[in-house]
Design a protein around this motif. Structure first.
Motif, PDB file in Angstrom:
ATOM      1  N   ARG A 187      25.341  11.319  14.952  1.00 27.16           N
ATOM      2  CA  ARG A 187      24.895  10.037  14.230  1.00 27.16           C
ATOM      3  C   ARG A 187      23.544  10.039  13.770  1.00 27.16           C
ATOM      4  NH1 ARG A 187      28.118   6.253  15.400  1.00 27.16           N
ATOM      5  NH2 ARG A 187      28.530   7.018  17.304  1.00 27.16           N
ATOM      6  N   GLU A 188      23.455   9.594  12.483  1.00 26.87           N
ATOM      7  CA  GLU A 188      22.143   9.320  11.659  1.00 26.87           C
ATOM      8  C   GLU A 188      22.080   8.071  11.064  1.00 26.87           C
ATOM      9  OE1 GLU A 188      18.672  10.748  10.051  1.00 26.87           O
ATOM     10  OE2 GLU A 188      19.902  11.932  11.247  1.00 26.87           O
ATOM     11  N   GLU A 189      21.213   7.077  12.249  1.00 25.55           N
ATOM     12  CA  GLU A 189      21.002   5.712  11.642  1.00 25.55           C
ATOM     13  C   GLU A 189      22.629   5.054  11.734  1.00 25.55           C
ATOM     14  OE1 GLU A 189      18.076   5.602   8.823  1.00 25.55           O
ATOM     15  OE2 GLU A 189      16.458   6.017  10.074  1.00 25.55           O
ATOM     16  N   THR A 190      22.595   4.773  10.190  1.00 24.95           N
ATOM     17  CA  THR A 190      23.936   4.082   9.792  1.00 24.95           C
ATOM     18  C   THR A 190      24.867   5.098   9.282  1.00 24.95           C
ATOM     19  OG1 THR A 190      23.280   3.524   7.577  1.00 24.95           O
ATOM     20  CG2 THR A 190      22.927   1.660   9.390  1.00 24.95           C
ATOM     21  N   GLY A 191      24.556   6.267   9.223  1.00 26.98           N
ATOM     22  CA  GLY A 191      25.349   7.348   8.706  1.00 26.98           C
ATOM     23  C   GLY A 191      25.980   8.372   9.940  1.00 26.98           C
ATOM     24  N   ILE A 192      26.568   9.354   9.331  1.00 29.75           N
ATOM     25  CA  ILE A 192      27.042  10.579  10.234  1.00 29.75           C
ATOM     26  C   ILE A 192      26.670  11.787   9.457  1.00 29.75           C
ATOM     27  CG2 ILE A 192      29.265  11.834  11.057  1.00 29.75           C
ATOM     28  CD1 ILE A 192      30.533   9.305  11.109  1.00 29.75           C
ATOM     29  N   ARG A 193      25.884  12.659  10.161  1.00 26.73           N
ATOM     30  CA  ARG A 193      25.475  13.895   9.838  1.00 26.73           C
ATOM     31  C   ARG A 193      26.346  15.076  10.263  1.00 26.73           C
ATOM     32  NH1 ARG A 193      20.560  15.451   8.368  1.00 26.73           N
ATOM     33  NH2 ARG A 193      19.407  13.654   9.153  1.00 26.73           N
ATOM     34  N   TRP A 194      26.625  15.784   9.380  1.00 28.99           N
ATOM     35  CA  TRP A 194      27.660  16.925   9.379  1.00 28.99           C
ATOM     36  C   TRP A 194      26.771  18.316   9.161  1.00 28.99           C
ATOM     37  CZ3 TRP A 194      33.131  15.897  10.493  1.00 28.99           C
ATOM     38  CH2 TRP A 194      33.424  14.351  10.291  1.00 28.99           C
ATOM     39  N   SER A 195      27.120  19.084  10.138  1.00 25.61           N
ATOM     40  CA  SER A 195      26.755  20.619  10.059  1.00 25.61           C
ATOM     41  C   SER A 195      27.649  21.728  10.289  1.00 25.61           C
ATOM     42  CB  SER A 195      25.297  20.656  10.644  1.00 25.61           C
ATOM     43  OG  SER A 195      24.437  19.685  10.482  1.00 25.61           O
ATOM     44  N   MET A 196      27.942  22.717   9.336  1.00 25.36           N
ATOM     45  CA  MET A 196      28.690  23.699   9.536  1.00 25.36           C
ATOM     46  C   MET A 196      27.819  24.913   9.824  1.00 25.36           C
ATOM     47  SD  MET A 196      32.318  24.788   7.799  1.00 25.36           S
ATOM     48  CE  MET A 196      31.694  25.626   6.457  1.00 25.36           C
ATOM     49  N   MET A 197      28.170  25.897  10.616  1.00 32.10           N
ATOM     50  CA  MET A 197      27.549  27.395  10.566  1.00 32.10           C
ATOM     51  C   MET A 197      28.431  28.097  11.064  1.00 32.10           C
ATOM     52  SD  MET A 197      25.312  25.851  13.882  1.00 32.10           S
ATOM     53  CE  MET A 197      25.210  24.468  13.263  1.00 32.10           C
ATOM     54  N   ASP A 198      28.105  29.498  10.674  1.00 33.24           N
ATOM     55  CA  ASP A 198      29.197  30.659  11.169  1.00 33.24           C
ATOM     56  C   ASP A 198      28.706  30.769  12.619  1.00 33.24           C
ATOM     57  OD1 ASP A 198      26.736  32.315  11.248  1.00 33.24           O
ATOM     58  OD2 ASP A 198      27.090  33.397   9.489  1.00 33.24           O
ATOM     59  N   LEU A 199      29.357  31.928  13.379  1.00 31.35           N
ATOM     60  CA  LEU A 199      29.505  32.085  14.713  1.00 31.35           C
ATOM     61  C   LEU A 199      27.825  33.048  14.873  1.00 31.35           C
ATOM     62  CD1 LEU A 199      32.938  33.084  15.799  1.00 31.35           C
ATOM     63  CD2 LEU A 199      31.778  30.797  15.692  1.00 31.35           C
TER      64      LEU A 199
END
Length: 205
Positions: free
Chosen positions: A99-111
């Motif tokens: 959660r980022e204040e009123t938004g949603i933070r998405w992060s994608m990484m490899d293994l």
């Protein structure tokens, strides 16, 4: 150019030259001849350009992944293991949702923990987060995961065209989800990709 057409242009040019010298009356036949040659090409060109622009815009709108009417109430933060299932191969990522204040933070990484994509969803709009280059595949995946993770009682309001029956959920012509558990499911997309999604515990890599 034929001899007849060259004569037409020559005659028309001489008429325009004479008229430009002192008379305000330009030969009407010359104007009509020029207009008849230029107008169709110009109009058709403009129409073709406009049709192309409209088609391009409609294509962009169609390809843009649907987003909910408002961000659903998710049990954040979440860490998910994503496997892209292919006939002769398999790709793995970790997706972290915060959660980022009123938004949603998405992060994608490899293994190995190398970042692949970062996006912030706020007010039904994706925003770049950090200096990573655009990753349309990741953004599509994030949108599909958001659909799959939306609680049952918020589905109809957020995705009016969606339906759910038992352990299966679908947004027709876009995504299909088959659940084992709320955060353990198989996700199929319209472009033929199939993802296996499972929850992770502990620290992300």
């Amino acid at each position: 150019m034929s001899i007849t057409r060259r004569l037409e242009y020559s005659t028309c040019g001489s008429e325009l030259a004479r008229d430009s010298g002192g008379s305000a009356n330009i030969n009407a036949e010359c104007i009509a001849a020029i207009a008849s040659k230029l107008a169709p090409t110009g109009v058709v060109g403009v129409l073709r350009f406009l049709l192309f622009a409209v088609a391009l815009l409609l294509s962009a709108c169609t390809s843009r992944a649907p987003l909910p009417e408002k961000n659903p109430d998710l049990p954040l933060p979440l860490q998910l293991h994503i496997q892209l299932l292919k006939p002769d191969d398999r790709l793995d990522w970790v997706v972290v949702i915060q959660r980022e204040e009123t938004g949603i933070r998405w992060s994608m990484m490899d293994l190995l923990g190398i970042p692949q994509a970062r996006q912030l969803l706020n007010d039904k709009t994706w925003h770049a987060d950090g200096l990573l280059p655009p990753n349309p595949q990741a953004r599509e995946l994030f949108a599909a995961l958001l659909f799959a993770l939306t609680p049952d009682d918020e589905l109809a309001a957020n995705y009016p065209g969606a339906w759910q029956h038992g352990r299966q959920r679908s947004l027709p012509e876009r995504w299909d989800v088959r659940y084992t558990q709320p955060q353990n499911f198989e996700l199929m997309t319209a472009n033929g990709a199939t993802y296996q999604v499972t929850p992770l515990s502990g620290e992300a890599p």
